[in-house]
Structures are given as C-alpha cells and as structure tokens.
Design a protein around this motif. Structure first.
Motif, PDB file in Angstrom:
ATOM      1  N   ARG B  22     -53.903  -2.922  44.608  1.00  0.00           N
ATOM      2  CA  ARG B  22     -53.038  -2.356  45.411  1.00  0.00           C
ATOM      3  C   ARG B  22     -53.233  -1.522  46.618  1.00  0.00           C
ATOM      4  O   ARG B  22     -52.937  -1.470  47.625  1.00  0.00           O
ATOM      5  CB  ARG B  22     -51.775  -1.372  44.361  1.00  0.00           C
ATOM      6  N   THR B  59     -49.862  -9.537  37.713  1.00  0.00           N
ATOM      7  CA  THR B  59     -48.803  -8.245  37.844  1.00  0.00           C
ATOM      8  C   THR B  59     -48.668  -8.253  39.392  1.00  0.00           C
ATOM      9  O   THR B  59     -47.340  -7.876  39.771  1.00  0.00           O
ATOM     10  CB  THR B  59     -49.406  -7.154  37.512  1.00  0.00           C
ATOM     11  N   LEU B  60     -49.640  -8.295  40.155  1.00  0.00           N
ATOM     12  CA  LEU B  60     -49.381  -8.076  41.705  1.00  0.00           C
ATOM     13  C   LEU B  60     -48.698  -9.114  42.077  1.00  0.00           C
ATOM     14  O   LEU B  60     -47.695  -8.917  43.020  1.00  0.00           O
ATOM     15  CB  LEU B  60     -50.602  -8.051  42.434  1.00  0.00           C
ATOM     16  N   SER B  62     -46.061 -10.584  40.455  1.00  0.00           N
ATOM     17  CA  SER B  62     -44.695 -10.392  40.072  1.00  0.00           C
ATOM     18  C   SER B  62     -44.258  -9.254  41.008  1.00  0.00           C
ATOM     19  O   SER B  62     -43.010  -9.102  41.338  1.00  0.00           O
ATOM     20  CB  SER B  62     -44.765  -9.851  38.614  1.00  0.00           C
ATOM     21  N   GLU B  63     -45.236  -8.680  41.792  1.00  0.00           N
ATOM     22  CA  GLU B  63     -44.689  -7.310  42.623  1.00  0.00           C
ATOM     23  C   GLU B  63     -44.592  -7.779  43.926  1.00  0.00           C
ATOM     24  O   GLU B  63     -44.255  -7.084  45.044  1.00  0.00           O
ATOM     25  CB  GLU B  63     -45.791  -6.085  42.511  1.00  0.00           C
ATOM     26  N   ARG B  83     -44.370  -4.383  50.781  1.00  0.00           N
ATOM     27  CA  ARG B  83     -44.263  -4.591  49.540  1.00  0.00           C
ATOM     28  C   ARG B  83     -45.102  -3.394  48.515  1.00  0.00           C
ATOM     29  O   ARG B  83     -44.589  -2.753  47.675  1.00  0.00           O
ATOM     30  CB  ARG B  83     -44.535  -5.669  48.891  1.00  0.00           C
ATOM     31  N   VAL B  87     -43.801  -0.580  46.218  1.00  0.00           N
ATOM     32  CA  VAL B  87     -44.413  -0.657  44.629  1.00  0.00           C
ATOM     33  C   VAL B  87     -44.941   0.640  44.207  1.00  0.00           C
ATOM     34  O   VAL B  87     -44.592   1.376  43.281  1.00  0.00           O
ATOM     35  CB  VAL B  87     -45.411  -1.684  44.446  1.00  0.00           C
ATOM     36  N   GLU B  88     -45.483   1.070  45.245  1.00  0.00           N
ATOM     37  CA  GLU B  88     -46.227   2.626  44.988  1.00  0.00           C
ATOM     38  C   GLU B  88     -45.151   3.760  44.952  1.00  0.00           C
ATOM     39  O   GLU B  88     -45.135   4.356  44.048  1.00  0.00           O
ATOM     40  CB  GLU B  88     -46.982   2.972  46.316  1.00  0.00           C
ATOM     41  N   ALA B  90     -42.094   2.873  43.732  1.00  0.00           N
ATOM     42  CA  ALA B  90     -41.533   2.825  42.357  1.00  0.00           C
ATOM     43  C   ALA B  90     -42.557   3.464  41.325  1.00  0.00           C
ATOM     44  O   ALA B  90     -42.047   4.067  40.202  1.00  0.00           O
ATOM     45  CB  ALA B  90     -41.483   1.330  41.958  1.00  0.00           C
ATOM     46  N   ARG B  91     -43.871   2.966  41.392  1.00  0.00           N
ATOM     47  CA  ARG B  91     -44.785   3.674  40.195  1.00  0.00           C
ATOM     48  C   ARG B  91     -44.440   5.127  40.323  1.00  0.00           C
ATOM     49  O   ARG B  91     -44.420   5.950  39.373  1.00  0.00           O
ATOM     50  CB  ARG B  91     -46.022   3.312  40.777  1.00  0.00           C
TER      51      ARG B  91
END
Lengths: 325, 115
Positions: B22, B59-60, B62-63, B83, B87-88, B90-91
């Motif tokens: 990421r 995993t990536l 799915s993101e 994205r 994602v960041e 969200a984390r």
C-alpha cells in the motif's frame, strides 16, 4: 600473468613461434619438390598446385595479416573496450596459426613426393591444422585477458547500504527493456508472418519463429537482489541466467554505464573467460558488483541504489567474513 | 520495487507485506498500470512462503488496489492511488475506534449509519 608478460607474449613470443612453425620447414628442408598440391577436392585428391614461392607468399600473407592484429593488440598502449583485445588478438592468432600450419603440413607432408598429384589430404592433416590454429587463437586470447580494458576504468560509484535488523530480509527487483531488441523482435515477427503466409519452407519458418521468440525474450531483463545475492533473468527464459551468490560478492555500487567501455550493447564479456561481464542495454545508471575473486559484473538498470544497498548490507552481515587484503 | 519483512516483528508477515505494498502504491513507486514482479521470485527473495505473499496480494485486490489476471500477472489498478488513500483512512478509523474500545459490530454499525 602481468600486463608486461602478456604484451611480450602477444608481440614477440607467439608471433615468433607461429612464424617459425610456418616457415622453418621451407628454409631447412632441402630438396623440396617443384610444385606442391595446394587444393584438394572432396575426396582428398589434389586438383590444384603451387610452387614453393607461391605457397610461401599466400600463407605468408595469412600469417602477416593475422599477426598484425596479434602484435597490434600487444603493443596498443591505451585500454581497449572490454572483449576487443582478446577477440582481435585471438582471431588474428587463429588466422596466422592456420596459415603457418598449412605451410608446414604442406611442405613436410609432401617433401618426398615427385609428383604433386600423388598428394593426399588426410583427416589427420586437416585436424592438426584446425587444432594448431585453435591453440594459437586461444593462447592469444588468454594472454590478452591480462591487458587493462576500458571497463576497468569505469567511474567508481557510490556504495550504498541499508540497515537490516537481525532476521529481517529484503528483496529488490528491477526491470529493464531494450527498445532495440523489441524492435528487432517485432521485425522478426513480421518476417515470420510473411513467410508463413506465402508458404515458405517450414524449416525456414521454424528458424525465424525461434529467432523471434529469442529476440522478444531477451528484450526484457529482470534484476533481483536479496540475501542470496544477485539474480539476472531474461524474459522468463530458464537460460541464460546469471546468479552471483552473496558469499562471492565483495561489494556493490551504483555507476554510470558507458556502452563504449564494453564495446557495445548486449551481453558483453564472460565471467568465466574474461573476468568481466556486463548486461549493457543502454547508457546510464547501472549496478556494479565486485566479486571477491576480483571479477566484475555490471548490469544497466534504473534506480539501482536499493539493489546495491541490499547486497552491501547482506555482505556486511555474513558470518565469518575475512576482509580481503 | 523494494520489499522487506521482519519475522520477529509482532506484526504478521501478511500485514507487513500488505502495508508495504500500500505504501509503495501511495508513494507512487508502484504507479497505476505497473506490473508487479512474479510472486514466486519476490517470495523466494524474502524467504517467505509464496502463498503468504499471494495472500497480501489478494488483500490488496479486495481493496481495489491490485488486479490479478491469469496470464497477465498482478498489476496496480488505475484507481489505485485514490483507493489507497481511502483504504488508509479506513485503517486509521478502525485502529482509532478499537483504541476507544469499540467492538467490530459497533464499528460496522457506525459506518452503516453513514451510508
């Protein structure tokens, strides 16, 4: 083998040996025939002849031209691009050796004949001529290895490193393409398609197909550095590949590659034979690996700093490293 | 591209690898459309099981950051940079929420309330 010894060998010793082998028989053997069989047909029987003088002149020209290259390399003061010295000296010595061997075998083999038509070209003679030429060529090539090359004078670059925690592992992968090889591969593909369409002989089409695959595969090179060392892979092909084990590596640096130092593009040199090798796909940044045995390997690749850093860090943490003198 | 793993870290190998991928996408070191080197080679270099690395790839995927296509390999999606930021976010949100002691169910409900 010092440079001086190599130069002496190339400029004096080898030429003297070759010339002696070629021309002493003519000078020392008395009572030679008037004409020698000089050309043979497919079944080893003579279909052409020469006088001694003509034989001496024709083989003499071969020997002279070949030795010009051999001696020239021996006397050339400035470093030559990598490979040029062994190739030029080796080829020159090969040609000169062949001329000398032809002269010697002709004179010695036919010295007792009264008529050149009785001469025969045996397999043994043929083989010994080729073998002598090969020995001369290899000797010159081996001597020329000791001469400095332009690749030796590559500008020394930074030797980056990185901090690796105990047990931590890192891997760096870089890709490089050669537009030239892709272009040739595309051209080859076009030729293949044309030949297939017009119904050319299938063997020729197959050859072009293989050539196309080869060009396209070699057009991409992937470099990987990690705890096991350096890996160079071409377009996914299983061969040729280069792997330099981390235990054999002394240091890695970032350099600015000049293709002219290597005599051109492509896979230049040979670690086994010439102690230097490079995958030179363009001018510019490259990764240089100095091996513990003194050999050097270079590969052009973008952003080589990380790759070099991993190698230097991994070398530093190898157990029981004896520092080179 | 550079990847590193620390087996002795408290973070799982999968999380370390996914996080680095990421980061590479975020920093532009892996631009949209870029094809990743074969997982087998990367895993070999890192000394990790190839399936661990593939797990991080998936995993990536799915993101929405990576695309995995048979015969084409793994590539960074065109939408990846945007994205990656999301994602960041969200984390960080999940990490913050957990620090507050929220359960996963509560976190989900909180998000759904926004949709």
């Amino acid at each position: 083998m010092t440079e001086k010894t190599a130069r002496f060998g190339l400029a004096v010793v080898l030429p003297v040996i070759i010339a002696a082998v070629g021309f002493l028989p003519m000078l020392l053997i008395s009572d030679l025939p008037e004409r020698f069989a000089s050309h043979f047909d497919g079944s080893g029987l003579p279909d052409g002849s020469m006088t001694l003088t003509q034989l001496a002149v024709t083989t003499g020209v071969m020997v002279t031209i070949g030795l010009v290259f051999c001696i020239g390399v021996g006397l050339w003061r400035k470093p030559l691009p990598a490979l040029v010295a062994p190739t030029a000296a080796g080829t020159g010595a090969f040609v000169a050796g062949m001329g000398a061997a032809i002269a010697a075998t002709t004179v010695i083999g036919q010295r007792n004949l009264t008529d050149f038509n009785e001469a025969e070209l045996g397999a043994l003679t043929f083989v010994s001529v080729i073998a002598s030429a090969a020995v001369a060529g290899l000797a010159a090539g081996w001597l020329a290895k000791a001469l400095p090359t332009q690749a030796d004078t590559m500008p020394e670059g930074a030797t980056p490193t990185m901090a690796l925690a105990e047990g931590e592992r890192a891997v760096w992968v870089g890709d490089q393409s050669s537009a030239l090889l892709f272009g040739i591969g595309a051209l080859s593909l076009a030729v293949f398609v044309t030949m297939a369409v017009i119904g050319a002989p299938w063997l020729a089409v197959l050859v072009v197909a293989l050539a196309t695959v080869t060009f396209l595969a070699l057009a991409r090179v992937r470099v990987r550095t990690d705890g096991s060392g350096l890996h160079v892979v071409f377009g996914g092909l299983p061969w040729p590949r280069t792997h330099l084990a981390i235990e054999d590596i002394e240091s890695a640096s970032v350099i600015d590659v000049r293709p002219k130092d290597w005599g051109g593009w492509g896979y230049r040199g040979s670690l086994k034979l010439l102690d230097q090798a490079g995958v030179i796909y363009r001018a510019g940044p490259g990764l240089r690996v100095n091996l513990r045995n003194g050999k050097t390997f270079v590969v052009t690749i973008d952003n080589p700093e990380m790759g070099a850093a991993i190698l230097n860090a991994e070398v530093a943490r190898l157990p029981n490293q004896t520092t080179p003198a | 591209m550079l990847l590193r793993v620390d087996p002795s870290s408290t973070q799982s190998l999968h999380d370390q690898l996914a996080g680095q991928l990421r980061q590479l996408i975020n920093d532009g070191d892996l631009p949209p459309g870029e094809k990743l080197p074969p997982a087998r080679e990367l895993a070999e270099g890192l000394g990790v099981n190839v399936h661990t690395l593939l797990g991080a790839f998936k995993t990536l995927r799915s993101e929405g950051l990576l695309e995995m296509r048979r015969g084409r390999g793994t590539t960074v999606t065109d939408a990846a940079p945007e994205r990656a930021d999301l994602v960041e976010l969200a984390r960080s949100f999940v990490a913050e929420a957990r620090r507050f002691g929220l359960s996963d169910d509560t976190i989900r409900t909180t998000i759904e309330a926004q949709l």
